[in-house]
Scaffold this active site. Sequence first.
Site, PDB file in Angstrom:
ATOM      1  N   CYS A 118      -0.745  11.019   6.399  1.00 11.57           N
ATOM      2  CA  CYS A 118      -0.134   9.860   5.734  1.00 11.57           C
ATOM      3  C   CYS A 118       1.089  10.290   4.935  1.00 11.57           C
ATOM      4  CB  CYS A 118      -1.161   9.120   4.877  1.00 11.57           C
ATOM      5  SG  CYS A 118      -0.578   7.490   4.342  1.00 11.57           S
ATOM      6  N   ASP A 150      -6.243   7.953  -3.115  1.00 17.73           N
ATOM      7  CA  ASP A 150      -6.099   6.634  -3.745  1.00 17.73           C
ATOM      8  C   ASP A 150      -7.129   6.474  -4.854  1.00 17.73           C
ATOM      9  OD1 ASP A 150      -4.821   6.266  -0.977  1.00 17.73           O
ATOM     10  OD2 ASP A 150      -4.166   4.537  -2.167  1.00 17.73           O
TER      11      ASP A 150
HETATM   12  C1  RUB Z   1      -1.079   5.900   1.076  1.00 18.99           C
HETATM   13  C2  RUB Z   1      -2.069   7.007   0.956  1.00 18.99           C
HETATM   14  C3  RUB Z   1      -1.654   8.192   0.121  1.00 18.99           C
HETATM   15  C4  RUB Z   1      -2.220   7.991  -1.299  1.00 18.99           C
HETATM   16  C5  RUB Z   1      -1.656   9.007  -2.279  1.00 18.99           C
HETATM   17  O1  RUB Z   1      -1.644   4.737   1.623  1.00 18.99           O
HETATM   18  O2  RUB Z   1      -3.170   6.941   1.424  1.00 18.99           O
HETATM   19  O3  RUB Z   1      -2.196   9.371   0.648  1.00 18.99           O
HETATM   20  O4  RUB Z   1      -1.886   6.700  -1.759  1.00 18.99           O
HETATM   21  O5  RUB Z   1      -0.259   8.848  -2.372  1.00 18.99           O
HETATM   22  P1  RUB Z   1      -0.747   3.400   1.747  1.00 18.99           P
HETATM   23  P2  RUB Z   1       0.571   9.384  -3.648  1.00 18.99           P
HETATM   24  O6  RUB Z   1       0.454   3.752   2.565  1.00 18.99           O
HETATM   25  O7  RUB Z   1      -1.655   2.420   2.410  1.00 18.99           O
HETATM   26  O8  RUB Z   1      -0.385   2.979   0.337  1.00 18.99           O
HETATM   27  O9  RUB Z   1       0.270  10.845  -3.752  1.00 18.99           O
HETATM   28  O10 RUB Z   1       2.014   9.095  -3.274  1.00 18.99           O
HETATM   29  O11 RUB Z   1       0.095   8.616  -4.829  1.00 18.99           O
END
Ligand code: RUB
Length: 309
Positions: free
Chosen positions: A125, A194
């Site tokens: 992701c 998350d």
């Molecule tokens: C994004 C996702 C990321 C986490 C952490 O999912 O799963 O791995 O949110 O991101 P989506 P960060 O695209 O559905 O929001 O480290 O940038 O907080």
Amino acid sequence: MGLIEVADSIKSMEIRGAGLIARSAAEALKQQALDYRGNDLDELRRRLDDGRKALIASRPTAISLWNAVQATMRGSSTVQSAEELRSLVAANADAFVERSSKAVEIIGRIGSKRLRSGMTILTHCNSKAALGVIKAAHAEGKDIRAYATESRPWRQGLLTIKDLSAAGVPTTLIIDSAVRWIMKEVDVVLVGADTICSNGAVINKIGTSQVALAANEARVPFIVCAETYKFSPKTVYGEMVEIEERDASEVMDPRLIPPKVSVRNPVFDATPAEYIDSIVTEIGLISPYAAYEVIVKELGQESIFDIEG
Ligand code: RUB
């Protein structure tokens, strides 16, 4: 952007990623408070409460959003005037945003110590915290390379390869189903989060748990990079994390779905603590089994028993 537009942009994923949605929510509440010029304390409270609810409802899985809203509203029940409430919310929001941005930097510095020249990293992701670690190691002159998963259906992997490319990290894009095949070339997996539950389970983009299984089978360390406001006081209180299911149209054109067929689109999954080597936070590198202590120490015992809304 007004608060409702921010909430809508979080819902439609124009604003996405657990850290960014949290910072945007804090800033939106601050703006909501500053935009009210009147002196009616109850009216301002009502506006902020409606705003708080709209933001929390915009995406159900990431606790970062809820923690950001809680942090921004902290102390608001005891203020005596609209002016006091405005200043409190603005100061809380600023403090949250500053702390959150600093946390990503510190995670980069701590996590990069786990990366050595010659290593290949796999990420899933698009996580600012995980990419921060890869970019910090690269900036320190370590000769590393990365695999990025496509992350269907939204293809956040395309954001990841752009980001790593801009930083100069040699990066290869793979489709999600290539993870187990590629794992034999990988030295460490780095992902974001998350929500982190009190039992150490990590909720992240759908497919993360499959990556963890493949890493576990190949004895490849699986490291989570997450700020402490990704830890969930609600899970201490026994609540289950709601896994968001988005519209099937994100997976395929609904007009092309044959009769008797349905399409599901769960967008997060849970990786149990036993598959996680460690979690890099801004307060240090910890075991997933220390999640409870992090929640109590960083978010406060009272956060656990004050989980309204
Ligand atoms: C994004 C996702 C990321 C986490 C952490 O999912 O799963 O791995 O949110 O991101 P989506 P960060 O695209 O559905 O929001 O480290 O940038 O907080």
